[in-house]
Design a protein around this motif. Sequence first.
Motif, mmCIF file in Angstrom:
data_model
loop_
_atom_site.group_PDB
_atom_site.id
_atom_site.type_symbol
_atom_site.label_atom_id
_atom_site.label_comp_id
_atom_site.label_asym_id
_atom_site.label_seq_id
_atom_site.Cartn_x
_atom_site.Cartn_y
_atom_site.Cartn_z
ATOM 1 N N ALA A 1 0.848 -1.192 0.000
ATOM 2 C CA ALA A 1 0.000 0.000 0.000
ATOM 3 C C ALA A 1 0.879 1.235 0.000
ATOM 4 O O ALA A 1 2.036 1.197 0.426
ATOM 5 C CB ALA A 1 -0.914 -0.013 1.227
ATOM 6 N N ARG A 2 0.318 2.329 -0.468
ATOM 7 C CA ARG A 2 1.085 3.581 -0.447
ATOM 8 C C ARG A 2 1.347 3.987 0.995
ATOM 9 O O ARG A 2 0.433 3.992 1.813
ATOM 10 C CB ARG A 2 0.296 4.697 -1.124
ATOM 11 C CG ARG A 2 0.372 4.645 -2.608
ATOM 12 C CD ARG A 2 -0.150 5.918 -3.181
ATOM 13 N NE ARG A 2 -1.215 5.586 -4.115
ATOM 14 C CZ ARG A 2 -2.027 6.448 -4.654
ATOM 15 N NH1 ARG A 2 -1.954 7.705 -4.329
ATOM 16 N NH2 ARG A 2 -2.935 6.071 -5.500
ATOM 17 N N ALA B 1 7.550 5.848 1.700
ATOM 18 C CA ALA B 1 7.918 5.612 0.300
ATOM 19 C C ALA B 1 7.877 6.924 -0.489
ATOM 20 O O ALA B 1 8.755 7.199 -1.310
ATOM 21 C CB ALA B 1 6.988 4.577 -0.324
ATOM 22 N N LEU B 2 6.855 7.736 -0.230
ATOM 23 C CA LEU B 2 6.766 9.037 -0.894
ATOM 24 C C LEU B 2 7.933 9.930 -0.483
ATOM 25 O O LEU B 2 8.566 10.565 -1.326
ATOM 26 C CB LEU B 2 5.427 9.717 -0.556
ATOM 27 C CG LEU B 2 5.215 11.101 -1.160
ATOM 28 C CD1 LEU B 2 5.209 11.019 -2.682
ATOM 29 C CD2 LEU B 2 3.928 11.707 -0.645
ATOM 30 N N VAL C 1 13.171 12.532 -1.572
ATOM 31 C CA VAL C 1 14.575 12.716 -1.190
ATOM 32 C C VAL C 1 15.498 12.244 -2.311
ATOM 33 O O VAL C 1 16.478 12.919 -2.655
ATOM 34 C CB VAL C 1 14.885 11.986 0.134
ATOM 35 C CG1 VAL C 1 16.378 11.912 0.384
ATOM 36 C CG2 VAL C 1 14.184 12.668 1.296
ATOM 37 N N ALA C 2 15.197 11.096 -2.910
ATOM 38 C CA ALA C 2 16.029 10.585 -4.006
ATOM 39 C C ALA C 2 16.018 11.551 -5.192
ATOM 40 O O ALA C 2 17.060 11.798 -5.813
ATOM 41 C CB ALA C 2 15.546 9.204 -4.437
#
Length: 192
Positions: free
Chosen positions: A71-72, A76-77, A82-83
């Motif tokens: 799930a979101r 992860a966001l 950041v990446a």
Amino acid sequence: MSGQHAAPGASPLRPARQTTGSGVIGFVGPVLAVLTIALGVALLWDALAVAGVLPGDGWIVPALDALDGQARTGWALAAGIVAAVVGLWLIVISLRRRRRKSLWLRQAVGVAIRPRDVARLARVAADDVDGVLEAKATGGRRNVNVDVRTTGDPHTGERVREVVMTRLAPLAKPPKVFVKAHGAPPATEAPL
């Protein structure tokens, strides 16, 4: 007339380009190289695992399977943002203008000196001034700081500044000269 001989009065050589440092890419480049090597090792490991040369399923396929169906989540966001920011920052850093490492002489075409040599010139010039017991100089392309220990004459600092400015005048863009003059400590007599 042969092409090797220049006309009288003409400059036989083009001026050299000014030397520049590697800039921040000198740090970022090795980091990106290590990351690229690590990615290459992971892909090679996976290719050999899929081909059956190495035991197991490799690293990438199990990692992607673990993420499949997730799930979101906020982490992860955040990790994606950041990446992306780090990637953009590395691109900007790598394209930024590099620092110049030398100072050009005004009259000599293609002749330059390093900033540490400018500091040496300033120290030697300060040492030659009457009333200076010891001189130290630090500096770079824009500023030169001269620290002198004097015999106590209050005008020695200004004389040092004038002499150093004269010595650095042949530079196309002479740095600013700052002088700190300290009087010599009073002499103490040693007991007999």
